[in-house]
Design a protein around this motif. Sequence first.
Motif, PDB file in Angstrom:
ATOM      1  N   PRO A   1       0.835  -1.205   0.000  1.00 54.42           N
ATOM      2  CA  PRO A   1       0.000   0.000   0.000  1.00 54.42           C
ATOM      3  C   PRO A   1       0.869   1.255   0.000  1.00 54.42           C
ATOM      4  O   PRO A   1       1.833   1.355   0.740  1.00 54.42           O
ATOM      5  N   ARG A   2       0.537   2.192  -0.880  1.00 56.95           N
ATOM      6  CA  ARG A   2       1.232   3.473  -0.905  1.00 56.95           C
ATOM      7  C   ARG A   2       0.630   4.337   0.189  1.00 56.95           C
ATOM      8  O   ARG A   2      -0.572   4.585   0.206  1.00 56.95           O
ATOM      9  N   VAL A   3       1.438   4.759   1.122  1.00 55.28           N
ATOM     10  CA  VAL A   3       0.902   5.380   2.327  1.00 55.28           C
ATOM     11  C   VAL A   3       1.346   6.819   2.465  1.00 55.28           C
ATOM     12  O   VAL A   3       2.386   7.232   1.930  1.00 55.28           O
ATOM     13  N   THR A   4       0.539   7.574   3.179  1.00 56.93           N
ATOM     14  CA  THR A   4       0.894   8.904   3.653  1.00 56.93           C
ATOM     15  C   THR A   4       0.595   8.932   5.142  1.00 56.93           C
ATOM     16  O   THR A   4      -0.024   8.019   5.686  1.00 56.93           O
ATOM     17  N   VAL A   5       1.054   9.968   5.801  1.00 54.72           N
ATOM     18  CA  VAL A   5       0.744  10.143   7.221  1.00 54.72           C
ATOM     19  C   VAL A   5      -0.094  11.404   7.362  1.00 54.72           C
ATOM     20  O   VAL A   5       0.352  12.492   7.011  1.00 54.72           O
ATOM     21  N   GLU A   6      -1.309  11.239   7.840  1.00 53.83           N
ATOM     22  CA  GLU A   6      -2.220  12.360   8.020  1.00 53.83           C
ATOM     23  C   GLU A   6      -2.878  12.231   9.384  1.00 53.83           C
ATOM     24  O   GLU A   6      -3.366  11.153   9.744  1.00 53.83           O
ATOM     25  N   GLY A   7      -2.889  13.322  10.128  1.00 49.78           N
ATOM     26  CA  GLY A   7      -3.531  13.303  11.433  1.00 49.78           C
ATOM     27  C   GLY A   7      -2.951  12.267  12.378  1.00 49.78           C
ATOM     28  O   GLY A   7      -3.650  11.713  13.224  1.00 49.78           O
ATOM     29  N   GLY A   8      -1.652  11.983  12.216  1.00 49.49           N
ATOM     30  CA  GLY A   8      -0.995  11.036  13.098  1.00 49.49           C
ATOM     31  C   GLY A   8      -1.329   9.579  12.814  1.00 49.49           C
ATOM     32  O   GLY A   8      -1.104   8.719  13.671  1.00 49.49           O
ATOM     33  N   GLU A   9      -1.847   9.264  11.619  1.00 47.88           N
ATOM     34  CA  GLU A   9      -2.142   7.881  11.264  1.00 47.88           C
ATOM     35  C   GLU A   9      -1.772   7.628   9.814  1.00 47.88           C
ATOM     36  O   GLU A   9      -1.662   8.557   9.000  1.00 47.88           O
ATOM     37  N   LEU A  10      -1.584   6.365   9.477  1.00 48.02           N
ATOM     38  CA  LEU A  10      -1.285   5.986   8.103  1.00 48.02           C
ATOM     39  C   LEU A  10      -2.563   6.024   7.283  1.00 48.02           C
ATOM     40  O   LEU A  10      -3.618   5.560   7.720  1.00 48.02           O
ATOM     41  N   ARG A  11      -2.452   6.574   6.064  1.00 42.49           N
ATOM     42  CA  ARG A  11      -3.579   6.605   5.140  1.00 42.49           C
ATOM     43  C   ARG A  11      -3.125   6.065   3.778  1.00 42.49           C
ATOM     44  O   ARG A  11      -1.966   6.204   3.395  1.00 42.49           O
ATOM     45  N   THR A  12      -4.065   5.468   3.062  1.00 48.44           N
ATOM     46  CA  THR A  12      -3.807   5.051   1.685  1.00 48.44           C
ATOM     47  C   THR A  12      -5.030   5.392   0.848  1.00 48.44           C
ATOM     48  O   THR A  12      -6.175   5.319   1.335  1.00 48.44           O
ATOM     49  N   ALA A  13      -4.803   5.787  -0.419  1.00 43.85           N
ATOM     50  CA  ALA A  13      -5.919   6.150  -1.294  1.00 43.85           C
ATOM     51  C   ALA A  13      -6.732   4.910  -1.651  1.00 43.85           C
ATOM     52  O   ALA A  13      -6.182   3.832  -1.901  1.00 43.85           O
TER      53      ALA A  13
END
Length: 216
Positions: free
Chosen positions: A114-126
């Motif tokens: 999974p391609r991830v980002t960090v938003e709001g202190g949690e991992l996110r993926t599209a």
Amino acid sequence: MDGPDEPAPTSTRLWFSLLRRLGRGLTGRRIAVQDTAFTVASVHGRPDGWSLGRARDVRLTLHDVAAPEITAQELVVECDTLTVGSTVSATGVRVTATLSSSAFASFGDGSEGPRVTVEGGELRTAWWPGITLALRPEVTAEELRFTPVAVVTPLGRWSSWGLLPSGTVPSPVLPGGLRVTDIATTGDVVVVRSATDRWTATPADRPRLRELLAAA
């Protein structure tokens, strides 16, 4: 390297003095060795009894680490004992790497995951355009698992109720027998912890060690 000043035999005091001088000389320096570069933030440790070439409770903090295996904002290496001789070995090794989301996405051997980002202190993926999944990272013996815990849209956030499947990637192969033990997020970075009971430099590592000592 720093530590308490305690009464000790002359040989131990000399070794302790060398450790402290080395630590002070390295602190704040940008060091480049072959294809690896980093800035030394701090070096700490204590001489191990009367034995020259041995230290305990060693902690090395590096900033802005750029290496083929990893790009880290901070890398903290700790070990219970460190022995420097014809080879370099350490016991109770723990490594904590602070990574940006892009560095974490390419962490390890480049396996698709999974391609991830960090938003709001949690991992996110599209997931879909404008819709992301909040992921909970888990470490198992063989793989890294990312379990969706919420669906985030422009209209709000909803729990996934365990209905969405987890994504997995093989646990990355790290040098020296290190194994990933924990993945966490804080702020806009990912913190990856790894450990090994014992690490020993191989003959191929020695030229790099000599260059590092020369740079120091």
